[in-house]
Design a protein around this motif. Sequence first.
Motif, PDB file in Angstrom:
ATOM      1  N   LEU A 257       0.817  -1.201   0.000  1.00  0.00           N
ATOM      2  CA  LEU A 257       0.000   0.000   0.000  1.00  0.00           C
ATOM      3  C   LEU A 257       0.855   1.257   0.000  1.00  0.00           C
ATOM      4  N   SER A 258       1.870   1.292   0.879  1.00  0.00           N
ATOM      5  CA  SER A 258       2.687   2.502   0.974  1.00  0.00           C
ATOM      6  C   SER A 258       3.424   2.764  -0.332  1.00  0.00           C
ATOM      7  N   GLU A 259       3.862   1.717  -1.012  1.00  0.00           N
ATOM      8  CA  GLU A 259       4.589   1.895  -2.266  1.00  0.00           C
ATOM      9  C   GLU A 259       3.691   2.456  -3.357  1.00  0.00           C
ATOM     10  N   GLN A 260       2.415   2.053  -3.343  1.00  0.00           N
ATOM     11  CA  GLN A 260       1.510   2.513  -4.385  1.00  0.00           C
ATOM     12  C   GLN A 260       1.054   3.944  -4.176  1.00  0.00           C
ATOM     13  N   LEU A 261       1.355   4.542  -3.055  1.00  0.00           N
ATOM     14  CA  LEU A 261       0.996   5.928  -2.803  1.00  0.00           C
ATOM     15  C   LEU A 261       2.135   6.876  -3.133  1.00  0.00           C
ATOM     16  N   CYS A 262       3.154   6.402  -3.844  1.00  0.00           N
ATOM     17  CA  CYS A 262       4.317   7.214  -4.194  1.00  0.00           C
ATOM     18  C   CYS A 262       4.271   7.628  -5.668  1.00  0.00           C
ATOM     19  N   THR A 263       4.824   8.803  -5.955  1.00  0.00           N
ATOM     20  CA  THR A 263       4.908   9.291  -7.332  1.00  0.00           C
ATOM     21  C   THR A 263       5.983   8.540  -8.091  1.00  0.00           C
ATOM     22  N   ARG A 264       5.720   8.216  -9.341  1.00  0.00           N
ATOM     23  CA  ARG A 264       6.693   7.587 -10.244  1.00  0.00           C
ATOM     24  C   ARG A 264       7.285   8.653 -11.162  1.00  0.00           C
ATOM     25  N   ARG A 265       8.521   8.428 -11.605  1.00  0.00           N
ATOM     26  CA  ARG A 265       9.219   9.451 -12.377  1.00  0.00           C
ATOM     27  C   ARG A 265       8.654   9.636 -13.769  1.00  0.00           C
ATOM     28  N   GLY A 266       8.058   8.609 -14.366  1.00  0.00           N
ATOM     29  CA  GLY A 266       7.520   8.746 -15.708  1.00  0.00           C
ATOM     30  C   GLY A 266       8.608   9.002 -16.737  1.00  0.00           C
ATOM     31  N   GLU A 267       8.197   9.545 -17.879  1.00  0.00           N
ATOM     32  CA  GLU A 267       9.136   9.773 -18.970  1.00  0.00           C
ATOM     33  C   GLU A 267       9.947  11.050 -18.783  1.00  0.00           C
ATOM     34  N   VAL A 301       7.787  10.860  -2.602  1.00  0.00           N
ATOM     35  CA  VAL A 301       6.908  11.972  -2.980  1.00  0.00           C
ATOM     36  C   VAL A 301       5.496  11.418  -3.169  1.00  0.00           C
ATOM     37  N   PRO A 302       4.514  11.933  -2.432  1.00  0.00           N
ATOM     38  CA  PRO A 302       3.162  11.355  -2.527  1.00  0.00           C
ATOM     39  C   PRO A 302       2.568  11.504  -3.919  1.00  0.00           C
ATOM     40  N   THR A 303       1.704  10.577  -4.250  1.00  0.00           N
ATOM     41  CA  THR A 303       0.974  10.636  -5.510  1.00  0.00           C
ATOM     42  C   THR A 303       0.032  11.830  -5.519  1.00  0.00           C
ATOM     43  N   LEU A 304      -0.057  12.485  -6.673  1.00  0.00           N
ATOM     44  CA  LEU A 304      -0.998  13.588  -6.841  1.00  0.00           C
ATOM     45  C   LEU A 304      -2.410  13.020  -6.919  1.00  0.00           C
ATOM     46  N   LEU A 305      -3.284  13.469  -6.042  1.00  0.00           N
ATOM     47  CA  LEU A 305      -4.672  13.008  -6.033  1.00  0.00           C
ATOM     48  C   LEU A 305      -5.496  13.918  -6.937  1.00  0.00           C
ATOM     49  N   GLY A 306      -5.434  13.659  -8.208  1.00  0.00           N
ATOM     50  CA  GLY A 306      -6.096  14.485  -9.197  1.00  0.00           C
ATOM     51  C   GLY A 306      -5.380  14.332 -10.519  1.00  0.00           C
ATOM     52  N   PHE A 307      -5.264  15.403 -11.298  1.00  0.00           N
ATOM     53  CA  PHE A 307      -4.582  15.315 -12.576  1.00  0.00           C
ATOM     54  C   PHE A 307      -3.947  16.651 -12.915  1.00  0.00           C
ATOM     55  N   GLU A 308      -2.920  16.590 -13.731  1.00  0.00           N
ATOM     56  CA  GLU A 308      -2.304  17.769 -14.323  1.00  0.00           C
ATOM     57  C   GLU A 308      -1.633  17.333 -15.615  1.00  0.00           C
ATOM     58  N   GLY A 309      -1.426  18.257 -16.491  1.00  0.00           N
ATOM     59  CA  GLY A 309      -0.806  17.918 -17.765  1.00  0.00           C
ATOM     60  C   GLY A 309      -0.663  19.152 -18.630  1.00  0.00           C
ATOM     61  N   ARG A 310      -0.099  18.945 -19.813  1.00  0.00           N
ATOM     62  CA  ARG A 310       0.053  20.025 -20.773  1.00  0.00           C
ATOM     63  C   ARG A 310      -0.236  19.474 -22.168  1.00  0.00           C
ATOM     64  N   GLY A 311      -0.649  20.349 -23.054  1.00  0.00           N
ATOM     65  CA  GLY A 311      -0.933  19.906 -24.412  1.00  0.00           C
ATOM     66  C   GLY A 311      -1.519  21.030 -25.233  1.00  0.00           C
ATOM     67  N   ASP A 312      -1.600  20.807 -26.524  1.00  0.00           N
ATOM     68  CA  ASP A 312      -2.216  21.758 -27.445  1.00  0.00           C
ATOM     69  C   ASP A 312      -3.714  21.459 -27.470  1.00  0.00           C
ATOM     70  N   LEU A 313      -4.428  21.991 -26.504  1.00  0.00           N
ATOM     71  CA  LEU A 313      -5.850  21.701 -26.393  1.00  0.00           C
ATOM     72  C   LEU A 313      -6.636  22.294 -27.551  1.00  0.00           C
ATOM     73  N   GLY A 314      -6.175  23.406 -28.086  1.00  0.00           N
ATOM     74  CA  GLY A 314      -6.871  24.001 -29.220  1.00  0.00           C
ATOM     75  C   GLY A 314      -6.906  23.065 -30.409  1.00  0.00           C
ATOM     76  N   ALA A 315      -5.756  22.488 -30.747  1.00  0.00           N
ATOM     77  CA  ALA A 315      -5.702  21.564 -31.879  1.00  0.00           C
ATOM     78  C   ALA A 315      -6.465  20.290 -31.582  1.00  0.00           C
ATOM     79  N   GLN A 316      -6.375  19.794 -30.338  1.00  0.00           N
ATOM     80  CA  GLN A 316      -7.010  18.531 -29.996  1.00  0.00           C
ATOM     81  C   GLN A 316      -8.532  18.642 -29.972  1.00  0.00           C
ATOM     82  N   LEU A 317      -9.056  19.723 -29.415  1.00  0.00           N
ATOM     83  CA  LEU A 317     -10.494  19.841 -29.230  1.00  0.00           C
ATOM     84  C   LEU A 317     -11.188  20.533 -30.390  1.00  0.00           C
ATOM     85  N   LEU A 318     -10.500  21.469 -31.057  1.00  0.00           N
ATOM     86  CA  LEU A 318     -11.166  22.307 -32.044  1.00  0.00           C
ATOM     87  C   LEU A 318     -10.590  22.173 -33.446  1.00  0.00           C
ATOM     88  N   GLY A 319      -9.479  21.456 -33.586  1.00  0.00           N
ATOM     89  CA  GLY A 319      -8.835  21.353 -34.894  1.00  0.00           C
ATOM     90  C   GLY A 319      -9.670  20.631 -35.927  1.00  0.00           C
TER      91      GLY A 319
END
Length: 851
Positions: A257-267, A301-319
């Motif tokens: 349980l404790s291990e799964q509550l930690c942040t992973r480094r990702g890419e 580092v605790p896991t973020l309880l939610g979401f965050e990110g970046r991207g070209d939302l204009g192209a993705q949603l309205l392109g």
Amino acid sequence: MPKRFSSSFFRSALVVLLVFATFACSGGGCSGCAGCGIAPIPGGFPLAQQIPNAAQVRLSSSAIAFIEENVGAILPRVLPDGLDFPVERGDQGAAIICSSDPTAGDGATDCFAHIEVESLDLEPVEGTNQLNAHVRAIAESRDETGVLAAWQVRVLASECLLTIDTRGGSRPYVGVRAELALEEIDREARAGATKLAVKSIGVDPDEGVEPNDFSITYLNWWDGGPIACGIANTDLVRGAIAGTITNAVQGLLNGALSEQLCTRRGELGCPTGTHDRGDTAADAICYYDAAPPSEGPDECVPTLLGFEGRGDLGAQLLGGFSPGTHGSLQFSLAAGGDGEAVNEGMTVFLSGGMMSFDRGFETTPGHAVCVPALEPPSLPEIARVDAFRGNVIPGTDIETHLGIGIAEDFLDHAGYGMFDSGMLCLAAGTRLSQLLSTGLVSAIAGSLRSLAFPSESAPLMLALRPQRSPDFTLSETEPQLTVTLPELRIDFYVWSTERYVRFMTFQSDLSIHLGIAVEGGQIVLRVASVDVANPVVTNSEMLIESPEMLATALGRLVPNVAGMLAGVIPPISLPDIMGFELDVPPEGVRGVDQDGERFLGIFANLRLADSALRAAIDTRVEVSDLELDRESMTLEQFATGEGNSAWLHLHGAGAEPGTEYEYSHRVDGSTWSEWSSTPRVRIDDPLLLLQGRHEIEARARIAGDARSADPTPARTTLIVDVIPPVVQLSRLPEGTAYVASASDIVTGSRALRYRFRVRGGASSATQWSPWSNDARYVPDALVLDGRDVDVEVIDEAGNVGVATLPLIRGIPNPNAGGCACRTAADRSSGATSAMLVALSIVLVIGRRRRR
């Protein structure tokens, strides 16, 4: 292979406990949106730009009771094969658990445990941030294939077989208790965010493994198995083995349980200021320090309880309908601060933020050149409100499981981020609607036809250039959101000479009133009305119409275009949570206003996802009885009368005989109408005032069943056209044939039909030739006695254009224009044209004589 404790299981478990989607955001960025253009944020979203309490989420007391009652149905949906995990070798002196391969080293095992949750108790500790859980679980020993099997145990150098089934004792389960807290993080990289802290977790001392929960038999007789395993079956040794098994389960729970509550480094690595300790794997755990201290491992580092990110939302949603639109943004919405256990439920508060990026994601904020550079607004201060601390929908006595509130001030701040990124700089053309052609403004700007070349029926493009960031206003009680775009400029372009040419700019303060509803697990927006204030037209020098009249008419036209733009916004699907669907009651979407703080509130109940197969509903639609208000289609009186209307005939099929259906429709891709059981509907959408081909869509569903809606709406076309084709008639050089050249703003040239006749002179007129698509005409004999050749061209709406070519001794008159227009209801005599031609000749001869 059986399933082990996995990150998906624990993340899903957190969703149940916290009631909002929990994504493991490695390196501070969300990795849960593969394929949708969203990537992690290196270092995470800037802490200084986060707005506390931007959203507020409530898990009510009735929701906790519902989860407790249905926990048995949750795990099979998340883990269809049950919960299986490996048990490591353990040396307890008198016995070695899982001793089948003593040379393989620590951790080698072929022992697996299978867990089934019998019941769950959740208890928010009133006035704190703590949630206590009591899980009663049935446990069995299994092998690596998941089959009930004995574990190999070494007792006094002899091999024994240990079979575990907790249903053999005085109670069928082992009890596990956990003390969890939703508490604020006070360390860098996650400062201010919320973490799920495991205060304690372990097997209840009074509900551990009992001696009768397992049996011991010998494996081999030659190594003393019968004697050693017999000793192991004594009460004293069985009690020690029971303690060993309990300790193994305890360690497994703590570590997993404790291990799964930690942040992973990702890419992209760990959040700024934290370290992966040299492990560059995507699933490597991030720590606050670079190396373990001598006293022991540092906190992860605790896991973020939610979401965050970046991207070209204009192209993705309205392109899809606005090619070239970009809106590079970074955003965050995650739990922040301490949770609150109040009124026998749990409330969590989310911090949010949104900032523009440049196209290369190197600079933030990244101002887009298509909008003015405005000073960013200050971060709003949003208070925590009691509306999301209770157990009922505010203003009612209706209990619900879940309450979600999004602050109006946060929407305004996010709107500035979208504005600054250029996401609202839209270029709408025929990808949005085939209606965007010269027919769109033909009634209010007739001179536009002369600008389109080579065809009078040419596509238009509308380019939106906001001058100020949007303002969001929530109704105090109604499910309505108003989006105001102050000083919005719309440039109108027409395709001419192989390029788009701007022919006017329209500016106004545009307010779009959106109704919000939930249908079939989706949030659906409908345009209730559109207000236009302070309309002004500039850059219209190429048109002959006055800017003032154009501004007035466009003030009535632009709301219809805004409806089409709103129609391309797809429904927002509500997430399934651990096999639960969110069921929103009729009163569940509303504005919440408390102490000056306004929120968009969504209140829902949890229900088990419906996996039942539904009948495939099929829809048919026909349109008839078009009634035209021609006066309301003119520049002077545009949209001032009753408007155009038609009737829709709707039919649903596919369900059992006798099933009642409901219907919804829309015009030209605008937002869908509300559902109605009436199969014959009169439509008078203002869009029908525009000349062109209007696409009507309709869909049926079983009455009251929102999830049965036809996913492939039926379509039909309604043509609105009151302007006849323009036609010219000429004689071919060889003198034996005539050819008509015609164009229409709605009907394509290939669909126009022609007919000809020879008229006048000493003999009577010949009969009209049959209607055909052939624009060439060859008379039976060469005409030499001054007769006229008439041509009529008809479009798909029945409008008729006419042209006449007078002849002088068989030679076409070079001064004759050969062009005229009329409708089928107003056909003028060709004699008038002939008189005008003759008068012109007399005037020319008289002028030459005077000279």
